[in-house]
Design a protein around this motif. Structure first.
Motif, short mmCIF file in Angstrom:
data_model
loop_
_atom_site.label_atom_id
_atom_site.label_comp_id
_atom_site.label_asym_id
_atom_site.label_seq_id
_atom_site.Cartn_x
_atom_site.Cartn_y
_atom_site.Cartn_z
N TYR A 175 8.19 -2.41 1.56
CA TYR A 175 7.05 -3.19 2.02
C TYR A 175 7.05 -3.32 3.54
N GLU A 176 8.23 -3.46 4.15
CA GLU A 176 8.32 -3.54 5.60
C GLU A 176 7.88 -2.24 6.27
N SER A 177 7.99 -1.14 5.53
CA SER A 177 7.62 0.15 6.11
C SER A 177 6.12 0.39 6.11
N LEU A 178 5.35 -0.53 5.51
CA LEU A 178 3.90 -0.41 5.55
C LEU A 178 3.39 -0.89 6.91
N ASN A 179 3.64 -0.07 7.91
CA ASN A 179 3.22 -0.35 9.27
C ASN A 179 2.81 0.98 9.90
N ASN A 180 2.51 0.95 11.17
CA ASN A 180 2.06 2.18 11.84
C ASN A 180 3.07 2.64 12.87
N TYR A 181 4.34 2.25 12.71
CA TYR A 181 5.34 2.57 13.72
C TYR A 181 5.69 4.05 13.73
N ASP A 182 5.89 4.63 12.56
CA ASP A 182 6.39 6.01 12.46
C ASP A 182 5.37 6.99 11.91
N TYR A 183 4.44 6.51 11.09
CA TYR A 183 3.45 7.39 10.47
C TYR A 183 2.07 6.71 10.54
N PRO A 184 1.02 7.51 10.57
CA PRO A 184 -0.34 6.93 10.63
C PRO A 184 -0.80 6.45 9.25
N ILE A 185 -0.34 5.27 8.88
CA ILE A 185 -0.63 4.76 7.53
C ILE A 185 -1.26 3.37 7.59
N ASP A 186 -1.94 3.06 8.68
CA ASP A 186 -2.46 1.71 8.82
C ASP A 186 -3.59 1.39 7.84
N SER A 187 -4.24 2.41 7.24
CA SER A 187 -5.30 2.13 6.25
C SER A 187 -4.72 1.42 5.04
N VAL A 188 -3.69 2.03 4.44
CA VAL A 188 -3.07 1.39 3.27
C VAL A 188 -2.31 0.14 3.69
N TYR A 235 7.51 -5.32 -6.92
CA TYR A 235 7.94 -6.29 -5.90
C TYR A 235 8.68 -5.53 -4.80
N ALA A 236 7.87 -4.84 -3.99
CA ALA A 236 8.41 -3.91 -3.00
C ALA A 236 9.07 -4.59 -1.82
N ASN A 237 9.04 -5.91 -1.79
CA ASN A 237 9.71 -6.65 -0.71
C ASN A 237 11.09 -7.14 -1.10
N ARG A 238 11.48 -6.94 -2.34
CA ARG A 238 12.78 -7.44 -2.80
C ARG A 238 13.87 -6.41 -2.55
N GLU A 239 14.95 -6.89 -1.93
CA GLU A 239 16.03 -5.98 -1.55
C GLU A 239 16.81 -5.48 -2.75
N ASP A 240 16.76 -6.18 -3.87
CA ASP A 240 17.53 -5.77 -5.05
C ASP A 240 16.70 -4.88 -5.98
N SER A 241 15.57 -4.37 -5.50
CA SER A 241 14.72 -3.51 -6.31
C SER A 241 15.01 -2.04 -5.99
N ASN A 242 14.40 -1.16 -6.76
CA ASN A 242 14.57 0.28 -6.53
C ASN A 242 13.29 0.99 -6.96
N TYR A 243 12.38 1.15 -5.99
CA TYR A 243 11.09 1.75 -6.28
C TYR A 243 10.90 3.05 -5.50
N SER A 244 9.99 3.87 -6.01
CA SER A 244 9.37 4.92 -5.21
C SER A 244 7.93 4.50 -4.98
N MET A 245 7.47 4.65 -3.74
CA MET A 245 6.07 4.36 -3.45
C MET A 245 5.46 5.57 -2.75
N ILE A 246 4.36 6.03 -3.29
CA ILE A 246 3.59 7.09 -2.64
C ILE A 246 2.70 6.43 -1.59
N ILE A 247 2.89 6.80 -0.32
CA ILE A 247 2.16 6.15 0.77
C ILE A 247 1.24 7.18 1.42
N PRO A 248 -0.07 7.01 1.27
CA PRO A 248 -1.01 7.97 1.86
C PRO A 248 -1.19 7.75 3.36
#
Length: 578
Positions: A175-188, A235-248
Motif C-alpha cells: 500500500y505504501e508503494s502506491l505513490n509516484n516515486y518510482d513508477y508513473p502510477i498516480d492514477s491508481v 489488507y495491503a497495509n498490514r505487514e504480516d500479510s502476503n499479497y501480489s498486487m497488479i499495479i497498472p
C-alpha cells in the motif's frame, strides 16, 4: 559498584601503587571510572539530549530536528532509538525529503516504543514506529535487520540509544508503494488514497501543551484505514500479510478505463416496471440519476481495481511467490481476493511483461497493460437461476408458484445428456390444460453491451420415464428501457420472431438471440430489465408439445465471450454454473 566499594577499591589501589607500573594501573582505573561516570550521567538525560550531545550523531540529530522529532524524544515516553553514525548513511539525500517521507521512511524506521537493551542473548521481533517488523538479535555483537550495532546501550532517562553502523533499510509494503516515486502510477494511487481515513489514536500519541483549551500532541499517532481493504478483502497495509498486487501504470489505467466505461453507460432517467405481469396491475415508475458521469466514474474505478489483489498463501496463488520478471506463470488457476477464479490461460496473461518489485508484505507487479479478459472482470456472464425466487418478477396462467425440483447424484435419467446447474430447476404448471403458462425474471447487473442470450430447458424425463417426454414450444420477449429511457413492458420481440422448440434428449441450452442493452442497470440499485418466457402451444398442438415449462436457468453471455468460445471450444473459464 556502590560508593563504599569504590572507596575501598581506591584505598587498596593507593596502598599498592609504587613506581611507574603501579601508577599506570591506577590511571587505567581512573579512565574506567570516568567512562562509567559518563554512562551514569547519560541516564539522567533524555534520548534527545544524549543524541544531540553525541559528536558522532550530528547528522541524525539534524534530521530529527528537521522533522520536529526532537520534542518527542525529549518527553517521558519510553523509546529505543537505533541511531546511524555520521557518514554511514545518505544524509544529503534524506535531508531533501519532505517531512512526511523523512518521518515515515527514516526516522520512524529507527525508533520503537518501549525499551530494548542489548544484553545477553537477544532474539526479538521489534515493531518500529512506522509499524515495520525488525529482527533485533545477537549475543556478543548485536544487529538489527542485518545492520551491525557499533555501540549498544547508551542509557537515557526515557529509553536506550544503540549506535548503528548504517541505516536500517526501509522497505515499503504494497500500500505504501502506491505513490509516484518510482513508477508513473498516480492514477491508481489517487483512486486508492481517495478512500483513506486517518483517526487520531490518543492513547498512543504523545500529549503536548494545552492550547486554547485543547490538547496538542508532540507525536500524533493515527490509525489508518481504507474502506477498499474491506471491499476487496485485501489488507495491503498490514505487514504480516502476503499479497501480489497488479499495479497498472497511468498508460494502462487510461486504456483500460476507456474499455470499461463502454459497459457503464447511464441515462439520466429511465422507466422501471415493478410488476411485470400482464393486465391492469402493471406498475411503472421513473427512476432518475442525479449525476450519470459521477456514477459511471465511480463504478468504473471500482471495476478496474476489484481484481488486482491475490493472496500468495492460498491455492495455486503460491506460485506467484517464485515467479520472476519475464517468467511464465504455470498454474491451474488463480483466485483474486474477491473470489474471482482465473484459469491458467488467462492467469498467465495477467503477468506478461509485468515488473516484479518485492515489498515488505508481498509483491507489486507493475504493468503497462491490464491484460484482463473483459468477461472475467468487468463484463461477466450473467446467470439467473430459475429457482431464485428473488429474481422471479411474476407468473402468468400458472397453477401455483413455480415448484422447485431437485436432481441429486444417481437420480438423473442417464439417457438425458447434460447437467443441471446447482442440481435444481423449476417446474411451471399451467392453470389448466388449455392455457399457456409464463414466467418473468429480472436480469441483474446488466451492462450497456451486447449479450448472446440462452434459456436452459429441462426435459420431462429428467428423473423418470413415466409419462410423455414431449418437447416444449416457447416464446421469449424482453422488457427494458430503450435509448430514451422508455419501457414498453416487453412488447418488443427484438430480433427473434419465431418460437423455440426444445430437444428432449438433453438439458437443452436454447439460443434465443443477441440483444444490445442501450443502458447499464448495474449500479442503479434494484432496478432491472426482465425476460418473459411463455409456453407457445396452440390448441391444435397439444398432442405434440408439453405446456409444462421446466427451466434451469437464463444465461446472458457477453457477445465477445460467445464469439471467443466458438473459435476456442476448449477455452476454460469460471461459469459459476456448477
Amino acid at each position: 559498584m556502590n560508593s563504599k566499594n569504590i572507596t575501598k577499591y581506591l584505598i587498596a589501589c593507593s596502598l599498592c601503587c609504587g613506581g611507574a607500573a603501579a601508577f599506570t594501573a591506577c590511571a587505567d582505573w581512573d579512565d574506567h571510572y570516568e567512562a562509567n561516570s559518563a554512562l551514569l550521567d547519560s541516564q539522567h538525560k533524555t534520548l534527545w539530549q544524549n543524541i544531540q550531545e553525541n559528536e558522532n550523531l550530528k547528522e541524525f540529530a539534524s534530521l530529527l530536528k528537521k522533522a520536529n522529532y526532537d520534542a518527542v524524544l525529549n518527553t517521558s515516553q519510553t523509546y529505543t532509538v537505533w541511531a546511524p553514525l555520521d557518514g554511514s548513511f545518505d544524509y544529503d539525500k534524506l535531508s531533501q525529503l519532505s517531512e512526511e517521507r523523512l518521518l515515515k521512511e527514516f526516522i520512524e524506521n529507527h525508533i520503537a516504543r518501549n525499551n530494548y537493551p542489548a544484553s545477553g542473548a537477544v532474539n526479538q521481533r521489534v515493531y518500529t514506529i512506522n509499524e515495520k517488523m525488525m529482527y533485533f538479535g545477537g549475543q556478543q555483537g548485536y544487529s538489527i535487520q542485518g545492520v551491525s550495532i557499533a555501540r549498544p546501550n547508551l542509557a537515557s532517562d526515557n529509553g536506550t540509544v544503540h549506535l548503528l553502523q548504517g541505516k536500517i533499510p526501509f522497505v515499503q509494503n504494497i500500500y505504501e508503494s502506491l505513490n509516484n516515486y518510482d513508477y508513473p502510477i498516480d492514477s491508481v494511487s489517487n483512486f486508492f488514497h481517495s478512500y483513506d481515513i486517518k483517526k487520531l489514536n490518543e492513547q498512543k500519541s504523545v500529549p503536548g501543551p494545552t492550547l486554547n483549551g485543547e490538547i496538542t500532541y508532540l507525536d500524533s499517532i493515527f490509525d489508518e484505514h481504507n474502506e477498499l481493504f474491506n471491499i476487496y478483502w485485501a489488507y495491503a497495509n498490514r505487514e504480516d500479510s502476503n499479497y501480489s498486487m497488479i499495479i497498472p501504470t497511468n498508460e494502462a489505467w487510461i486504456k483500460a478505463k476507456e474499455t470499461v466505461s463502454k459497459y457503464f453507460h447511464y441515462l439520466p432517467s429511465f422507466e422501471f416496471m415493478e410488476n411485470t405481469s400482464t393486465g391492469a396491475d402493471k406498475l411503472k415508475k421513473t427512476i432518475k440519476i442525479k449525476d450519470t458521469n459521477y456514477l459511471q466514474d465511480s463504478i468504473v474505478n471500482l471495476m478496474l481495481t476489484s481484481n488486482l489483489f491475490y493472496n500468495n498463501n492460498l491455492y495455486d496463488n503460491k506460485k506467484l511467490s517464485t515467479l520472476e520478471t519475464g517468467g511464465v506463470l504455470q498454474c491451474d488457476s488463480l483466485y483474486s481476493t474477491v473470489a474471482s477464479k482465473i484459469y491458467s490461460e488467462d492467469a498467465a496473461r495477467l503477468f506478461e511483461n509485468a515488473i516484479r518489485v518485492d515489498k515488505s508484505n508481498g509483491i507489486a507487479w507493475i504493468t503497462d497493460s491490464l491484460r484482463m479478459r473483459t468477461w472475467s472482470y468487468w463484463n461477466p456472464e450473467i446467470i439467473v437461476e430459475a429457482e431464485n425466487t428473488q429474481m422471479l418478477s411474476s407468473t402468468v396462467n400458472v397453477y401455483d408458484a413455480p415448484e422447485r425440483e431437485y436432481v441429486v447424484d444417481g437420480t438423473q435419467n442417464p439417457e438425458i445428456q447434460g447437467r443441471i446447474s446447482k442440481n435444481t430447476y423449476v417446474r411451471v404448471q399451467p392453470i389448466s390444460s388449455s392455457t399457456n403458462p409464463g414466467v418473468v425474471y429480472y436480469l441483474p447487473n446488466v451492462r450497456s453491451t451486447t449479450y448472446s442470450i440462452y434459456v436452459v430447458m429441462v426435459p420431462a424425463h429428467i428423473t423418470s420415464t413415466i409419462g410423455d417426454n414431449k418437447p416444449n414450444r416457447f416464446s421469449v420477449s424482453m422488457g427494458y428501457a430503450d435509448a430514451t429511457g422508455t419501457n414498453d413492458d416487453g412488447n418488443r420481440k427484438w430480433v427473434v420472431e419465431s418460437n423455440f422448440v426444445t430437444d428432449t434428449t438433453k438439458i437443452d441450452t436454447v439460443y434465443v438471440g443477441d440483444f444490445t442493452f442501450p443502458m447499464a442497470y448495474a449500479g442503479t440499485g434494484d432496478y432491472y430489465p426482465y425476460l418473459r418466457i411463455n409456453s407457445a402451444v396452440t390448441s391444435r398442438e397439444r398432442l405434440n408439445y408439453d405446456r409444462v415449462l421446466r427451466i434451469d436457468c437464463i444465461i446472458l453471455r457477453p457477445k465477445e465471450l460467445d464469439d471467443y468460445l466458438k473459435e476456442h471450444p476448449d477455452y476454460k473459464y469460471d461459469t459459476g454454473l456448477y
